[in-house]
Scaffold this active site. Structure first.
Site, PDB file in Angstrom:
ATOM      1  CB  SER A 106      -0.963  -0.045   1.190  1.00  0.00           C
ATOM      2  OG  SER A 106      -2.026   0.843   1.004  1.00  0.00           O
ATOM      3  CG  ASP A 250      -2.368   4.043  -1.964  1.00  0.00           C
ATOM      4  OD1 ASP A 250      -3.176   3.969  -2.916  1.00  0.00           O
ATOM      5  OD2 ASP A 250      -2.465   3.329  -0.951  1.00  0.00           O
ATOM      6  CG  ASP A 252      -2.812  -0.502  -2.578  1.00  0.00           C
ATOM      7  OD1 ASP A 252      -2.588   0.672  -2.220  1.00  0.00           O
ATOM      8  OD2 ASP A 252      -3.521  -1.288  -1.913  1.00  0.00           O
ATOM      9  CG  ASP A 254      -5.964   1.054  -0.923  1.00  0.00           C
ATOM     10  OD1 ASP A 254      -5.049   1.914  -0.919  1.00  0.00           O
ATOM     11  OD2 ASP A 254      -5.990   0.101  -0.118  1.00  0.00           O
TER      12      ASP A 254
END
Length: 462
Positions: A106, A250, A252, A254
């Site tokens: 993340s 970010d 990933d 999300d």
């Protein structure tokens, strides 16, 4: 120790010793535990798991280890390759798969990676299921398949496009209104998969895109957590390009942050507030965020005659309360939008599409939109933990000290004062204690944070 095992998955830094860091052995061990857990809970002959990864440098290595471990357990793998967390979440139910794994740390820096684990709905595992997987890993209770029953790999690189189509087909996403607004947007994809999927989404909405750090090579050009201090480059470029706004995700994809037309942060906390304002104006209902998130969502929800509730921190907790509360939108103040109409997971694509539709309908600038919302200011601090510090004793002492205030202990300690609040909690993903405060001015929020930090240091003797 930089290997963190939690109910939401396993996260650690690459290299080092087995059990201390995320080594190849640890990646195989936890992939084995997850696969074993799935096999233990089904009567199906053959299971299928969807796997995708962000662009971090260690991604291909961890990806190969995890995929081949599942194959060794006799589980079929649908391999999305380079992907995003919400894309994998969308793919799991569409593929009628039995689970999913996203290989991403993340917002953590490039030396980190992680296995994020999903159930058959494409949602994060419950706490109970996560605990069972940790037990299986600890006992190393694995039973691998013989040579005639190995799993098979099916590559599928279409899911970023499928995900975009699913977002654009949502009734509240008005592509024609966005096209008519002729927006110009700067995108910071932090050199991960967001650098592919966000510009693609925007272009399909008729937006002129200026790309910044959109090469998915895993070399993050700045700290990948989308906070103000890390985003000076895009703030300057938005002004220079005379863009309507900036979009930051970010690694990933999300978490979502916006930069206003004047180069100022729209505010991570206000990503959800603005999207909820739009959704509630079209589909009245309830909202949920976690207790570290801004009061502004409560205010906006009340203005639309909805009911706001706060959950413990963690996406799985937010989702659980959203289902219970029949929330039409929810998420986390870190820029995570959860829109159940598509799926129960934080999704930057949904956030971008809803926000741009809202902006196109309002026909005002991003800075004017931000000025229309209640003014709250947050201070987000942390204290690094050492093994000697007893966090639970600190939280108990703070609860006792402020027992006459409005206190919640569902997740750490949250103390609600009349005009401000403080939330203290142990991080699930890093060896730190988080101290979040909010007040009607930045000065008041910072002052409250400093006071609380000093009080904790006195209690801890540091």
């Amino acid at each position: 120790m930089t290997l963190i095992k939690s109910i939401s998955g396993i996260r650690g830094t690459i290299g080092g010793k087995v059990g201390d860091n995320l080594t190849p052995v640890d990646a195989v061990k936890f992939a084995s535990a997850y696969g074993t857990f799935l096999k233990n809970n089904t009567s199906k002959e053959k299971l299928t798991v969807v796997i995708g990864r962000d662009a971090r440098i260690s991604g291909p290595m961890i990806h190969n280890l995890v995929v081949n471990t599942l194959i060794g357990l006799g589980i079929n793998v649908i391999d999305l390759g380079l992907s995003t967390t919400p894309t994998v979440e969308v793919a799991v139910p569409l593929e009628k798969a039995d689970g999913g794994i996203i290989l991403t740390a993340s917002h953590n820096p490039k030396q980190w990676n992680a296995l994020k684990l999903l159930n058959e709905k494409g949602e994060f595992l419950s706490g109970d299921d996560g605990a069972k997987i940790l037990e299986i890993a600890e006992a190393e209770a694995f039973d691998f398949s013989d040579v005639d029953n190995l799993g098979e790999i099916t590559p599928n690189d279409a899911y970023m496009d499928i995900h975009i189509d699913e977002v654009l087909n949502l009734p509240l996403v008005d592509v024609e209104a966005v096209k008519a607004a002729k927006f110009k947007v700067v995108v910071d994809g932090v050199n991960s998969s967001g650098g592919i999927i966000i510009p693609k989404l925007l272009k399909q909405m008729g937006v002129e895109v200026v790309e910044l750090y959109c090469e998915p090579n895993g070399h993050f050009p700045h700290n990948p957590e989308p906070l103000k201090e890390h985003l000076t480059d895009i703030s300057e470029l938005v002004v220079k390009e005379k863009a309507h706004l900036g979009v930051v995700v970010d690694p990933d994809v999300d978490r979502l942050a916006f930069i206003s037309d004047d180069g100022e942060m729209f505010g991570e906390e206000y990503t959800l507030v603005a999207c909820a304002d739009y959704v509630l104006s079209k589909t009245p209902g309830n909202t949920v965020s976690n207790m570290s998130s801004s009061r502004a969502l409560r205010d906006v929800t009340n203005a639309h005659n909805g009911n706001y509730e706060a959950s413990a921190v963690g996406e799985v907790n937010v989702v659980e309360l959203m289902k219970k509360n029949n929330a039409v939108i929810g998420g986390e103040g870190n820029g995570g939008i959860i829109y159940p109409e598509l799926h129960y997971g934080r999704d930057s694509l949904v956030g971008v599409a809803l926000f741009l539709t809202h902006l196109a309908n309002k026909k005002i600038s991003v800075s004017a939109l931000r000025a229309s919302y209640p003014e709250y200011y947050m201070s987000k601090n942390k204290i690094e933990l050492t093994p000697q510090i007893d966090v639970d004793a600190i939280l108990t002492a703070m609860t006792e000290k402020y027992k006459n205030e409005d206190i919640s202990t569902i997740d750490g300690v949250k103390i609600d004062f009349a005009a401000e609040w403080v939330h203290l909690r142990k991080s699930n993903t890093e060896p730190i204690i988080r101290i979040y405060t909010e007040a009607p001015s930045q000065e008041a929020a910072d002052k409250l944070a400093l006071r609380i930090i000093d009080e904790i240091k006195v209690i801890a003797g540091i």
